[in-house]
Design a protein around this motif. Structure first.
Motif, mmCIF file in Angstrom:
data_model
loop_
_atom_site.group_PDB
_atom_site.id
_atom_site.type_symbol
_atom_site.label_atom_id
_atom_site.label_comp_id
_atom_site.label_asym_id
_atom_site.label_seq_id
_atom_site.Cartn_x
_atom_site.Cartn_y
_atom_site.Cartn_z
ATOM 1 N N SER A 22 -9.646 -13.472 10.455
ATOM 2 C CA SER A 22 -8.554 -13.885 11.342
ATOM 3 C C SER A 22 -8.517 -12.955 12.549
ATOM 4 O O SER A 22 -8.744 -11.747 12.413
ATOM 5 N N TYR A 23 -8.207 -13.506 13.703
ATOM 6 C CA TYR A 23 -8.049 -12.692 14.907
ATOM 7 C C TYR A 23 -6.616 -12.200 14.985
ATOM 8 O O TYR A 23 -5.690 -12.870 14.543
ATOM 9 N N CYS A 24 -6.446 -11.009 15.536
ATOM 10 C CA CYS A 24 -5.126 -10.413 15.638
ATOM 11 C C CYS A 24 -5.104 -9.455 16.823
ATOM 12 O O CYS A 24 -6.127 -9.181 17.434
ATOM 13 N N LEU A 25 -3.903 -8.978 17.135
ATOM 14 C CA LEU A 25 -3.729 -7.910 18.113
ATOM 15 C C LEU A 25 -3.323 -6.673 17.343
ATOM 16 O O LEU A 25 -2.523 -6.754 16.411
ATOM 17 N N ILE A 26 -3.877 -5.536 17.719
ATOM 18 C CA ILE A 26 -3.600 -4.283 17.030
ATOM 19 C C ILE A 26 -3.226 -3.240 18.078
ATOM 20 O O ILE A 26 -3.862 -3.143 19.123
ATOM 21 N N TYR A 27 -2.149 -2.515 17.792
ATOM 22 C CA TYR A 27 -1.669 -1.506 18.733
ATOM 23 C C TYR A 27 -2.292 -0.158 18.410
ATOM 24 O O TYR A 27 -2.234 0.314 17.276
ATOM 25 N N SER A 28 -2.913 0.444 19.407
ATOM 26 C CA SER A 28 -3.481 1.777 19.258
ATOM 27 C C SER A 28 -2.463 2.769 19.809
ATOM 28 O O SER A 28 -2.199 2.795 21.014
ATOM 29 N N ARG A 29 -1.896 3.557 18.923
ATOM 30 C CA ARG A 29 -0.911 4.545 19.364
ATOM 31 C C ARG A 29 -1.555 5.647 20.186
ATOM 32 O O ARG A 29 -0.952 6.162 21.117
ATOM 33 N N SER A 30 -2.796 5.996 19.877
ATOM 34 C CA SER A 30 -3.473 7.050 20.635
ATOM 35 C C SER A 30 -3.765 6.596 22.068
ATOM 36 O O SER A 30 -3.679 7.377 22.998
ATOM 37 N N VAL A 39 -9.715 -9.268 11.286
ATOM 38 C CA VAL A 39 -9.526 -8.773 9.926
ATOM 39 C C VAL A 39 -10.890 -8.762 9.254
ATOM 40 O O VAL A 39 -11.518 -9.804 9.084
ATOM 41 N N GLU A 40 -11.350 -7.579 8.907
ATOM 42 C CA GLU A 40 -12.677 -7.422 8.311
ATOM 43 C C GLU A 40 -12.612 -7.441 6.787
ATOM 44 O O GLU A 40 -13.542 -7.883 6.122
ATOM 45 N N ASP A 41 -11.494 -6.968 6.229
ATOM 46 C CA ASP A 41 -11.366 -6.924 4.775
ATOM 47 C C ASP A 41 -9.889 -6.878 4.414
ATOM 48 O O ASP A 41 -9.055 -6.421 5.207
ATOM 49 N N ILE A 42 -9.561 -7.367 3.215
ATOM 50 C CA ILE A 42 -8.211 -7.283 2.666
ATOM 51 C C ILE A 42 -8.366 -6.841 1.216
ATOM 52 O O ILE A 42 -9.184 -7.403 0.484
ATOM 53 N N TYR A 43 -7.605 -5.826 0.833
ATOM 54 C CA TYR A 43 -7.704 -5.360 -0.546
ATOM 55 C C TYR A 43 -6.370 -4.796 -1.017
ATOM 56 O O TYR A 43 -5.489 -4.492 -0.222
ATOM 57 N N ILE A 44 -6.240 -4.671 -2.332
ATOM 58 C CA ILE A 44 -5.067 -4.065 -2.951
ATOM 59 C C ILE A 44 -5.472 -2.685 -3.467
ATOM 60 O O ILE A 44 -6.440 -2.563 -4.210
#
Length: 155
Positions: A22-30, A39-44
């Motif tokens: 899935s495509y998303c927007l991600i905020y880089s605080r740095s 999204v490359e992977d999803i895990y618990i």
């Protein structure tokens, strides 16, 4: 990570629909900027029993985040062709915006692109007789328009 407690049902559904690729927007605080990611992977995590999404962004960056973190925003489902076209929008790009008051698509041009205090990107589209609308790049109410150039030999 900070989490939003005042999220609409639609926003929650969009986040729940996030899956691998899935495509998303991600905020880089740095860097204090929003980036397009995937999204490359999803895990618990077996120890904490918390869900983690691994997001790849930029040429080599990865970040582990939880689904409802404020620094993660789903991008509505759009084709890769449309996504690439939207990513290339710049000042003076032709586009169409959907007018809810007129219930139709209206042709316009990108007049300005800026980041607000939260570093969210906004496009200002000028259309009609001096009208303008602020809209985000991946909003469903924005479409790219292919501009055709007149062939000077046939003019």
């Amino acid at each position: 990570q900070t989490f939003s407690l005042s999220m609409s049902n639609e926003q929650s559904e969009e986040r729940l629909a996030l899956n691998k690729n899935s495509y998303c927007l991600i905020y880089s605080r740095s860097r204090e900027l929003w980036f397009e990611g995937i999204v490359e992977d999803i895990y618990i995590d077996t120890e904490t029993r918390k869900e983690w999404l691994v997001i790849r962004y930029g040429p080599t960056k990865k970040k582990k985040m939880q689904r409802f973190c404020n620094d993660l925003k789903p991008i509505p489902s759009i084709s890769s062709t449309s996504r690439d076209a939207r990513a290339s929008l710049h000042i003076q790009s032709a586009c169409q915006i959907f007018s809810r008051s007129e219930d139709k698509w209206i042709r316009g041009k990108i007049a300005e692109i800026y980041l607000d205090a939260r570093k969210t990107e906004w496009l200002v589209v000028k259309y009609g007789a001096g009208k303008s609308k602020k809209i985000q790049r991946f909003c469903d109410d924005l479409e790219c328009v292919q501009e055709t150039l007149s062939n000077s030999r046939n003019a």
